[in-house]
Design a protein around this motif. Structure first.
Motif, short mmCIF file in Angstrom:
data_model
loop_
_atom_site.label_atom_id
_atom_site.label_comp_id
_atom_site.label_asym_id
_atom_site.label_seq_id
_atom_site.Cartn_x
_atom_site.Cartn_y
_atom_site.Cartn_z
N GLN A 51 9.08 4.96 12.00
CA GLN A 51 10.23 4.06 11.90
C GLN A 51 9.80 2.60 11.90
O GLN A 51 10.25 1.81 11.09
CB GLN A 51 11.22 4.34 13.04
N GLU A 52 8.93 2.24 12.83
CA GLU A 52 8.48 0.86 12.94
C GLU A 52 7.71 0.43 11.69
O GLU A 52 7.77 -0.73 11.29
CB GLU A 52 7.61 0.66 14.18
N GLY A 53 6.96 1.36 11.10
CA GLY A 53 6.18 1.05 9.92
C GLY A 53 7.03 0.69 8.71
O GLY A 53 6.54 0.08 7.76
N LYS A 54 8.30 1.03 8.75
CA LYS A 54 9.21 0.67 7.66
C LYS A 54 9.59 -0.80 7.74
O LYS A 54 9.97 -1.41 6.76
CB LYS A 54 10.47 1.52 7.71
N GLU A 55 9.49 -1.38 8.95
CA GLU A 55 9.93 -2.74 9.18
C GLU A 55 8.81 -3.76 9.20
O GLU A 55 9.04 -4.95 8.98
CB GLU A 55 10.68 -2.81 10.52
N ARG A 56 7.58 -3.32 9.48
CA ARG A 56 6.44 -4.24 9.57
C ARG A 56 5.14 -3.47 9.41
O ARG A 56 5.12 -2.26 9.43
CB ARG A 56 6.45 -5.00 10.88
N LYS A 57 4.07 -4.20 9.25
CA LYS A 57 2.75 -3.59 9.08
C LYS A 57 2.15 -3.28 10.44
O LYS A 57 2.21 -4.09 11.36
CB LYS A 57 1.80 -4.53 8.33
N ILE A 58 1.61 -2.09 10.56
CA ILE A 58 0.96 -1.67 11.79
C ILE A 58 -0.48 -1.29 11.46
O ILE A 58 -0.72 -0.45 10.59
CB ILE A 58 1.70 -0.48 12.43
N ILE A 59 -1.41 -1.94 12.13
CA ILE A 59 -2.83 -1.65 11.95
C ILE A 59 -3.27 -0.82 13.14
O ILE A 59 -3.07 -1.23 14.29
CB ILE A 59 -3.64 -2.95 11.84
N ILE A 60 -3.84 0.34 12.87
CA ILE A 60 -4.21 1.27 13.93
C ILE A 60 -5.71 1.52 13.90
O ILE A 60 -6.26 1.84 12.85
CB ILE A 60 -3.47 2.61 13.78
N VAL A 61 -6.35 1.38 15.05
CA VAL A 61 -7.75 1.77 15.20
C VAL A 61 -7.72 3.09 15.97
O VAL A 61 -7.18 3.15 17.08
CB VAL A 61 -8.55 0.71 16.01
#
Length: 114
Positions: A73-83
């Motif tokens: 859901q959050e990824g639809k609103e902004r970019k998320i960079i995951i390590v």
């Protein structure tokens, strides 16, 4: 604003769902609960990018599954960079990723499932 109110309600739900007591000191929380608090703090920010380092480390299977849905859901609103080294987790929440070999060569991979 409505978006902030929706986030506040969502955070209240997550705190209750994750069995967090807001009166508990951070030092008294389990490793998984501390991780959830950190994730909730990151998600409460009003920024365009979020960087998460090993976000599933210390989470049990139930909370990891819940986290999948939150990130989708959050990824639809902004970019998320995951390590992360958790390939199963990554396959559920990202459309592609970069992998580095021992010589620091970057390999870009795409998932076909979304």
């Amino acid at each position: 604003n409505i978006k902030n109110q929706e986030k506040y309600i969502s955070i209240q739900f997550l705190v209750k769902y994750c069995h967090l007591n807001l009166m508990t000191l951070v030092e008294e929380l389990s490793t998984g609960q501390k991780k959830i608090v950190k994730i909730l703090c990151a998600l409460c920010t009003d920024c365009h990018f979020i960087l998460l380092d090993e976000p599933t480390l210390g989470l049990d299977k139930e909370h990891t599954s819940m986290f999948y849905e939150i990130l989708k859901q959050e990824g639809k609103e902004r970019k998320i960079i995951i390590v992360s080294h958790d390939e199963d987790f990554l396959s559920h929440v990202v459309s592609g990723y970069m992998e580095f070999d021992r010589q620091n060569n970057c390999i870009v991979k795409q998932y076909t499932n979304e």
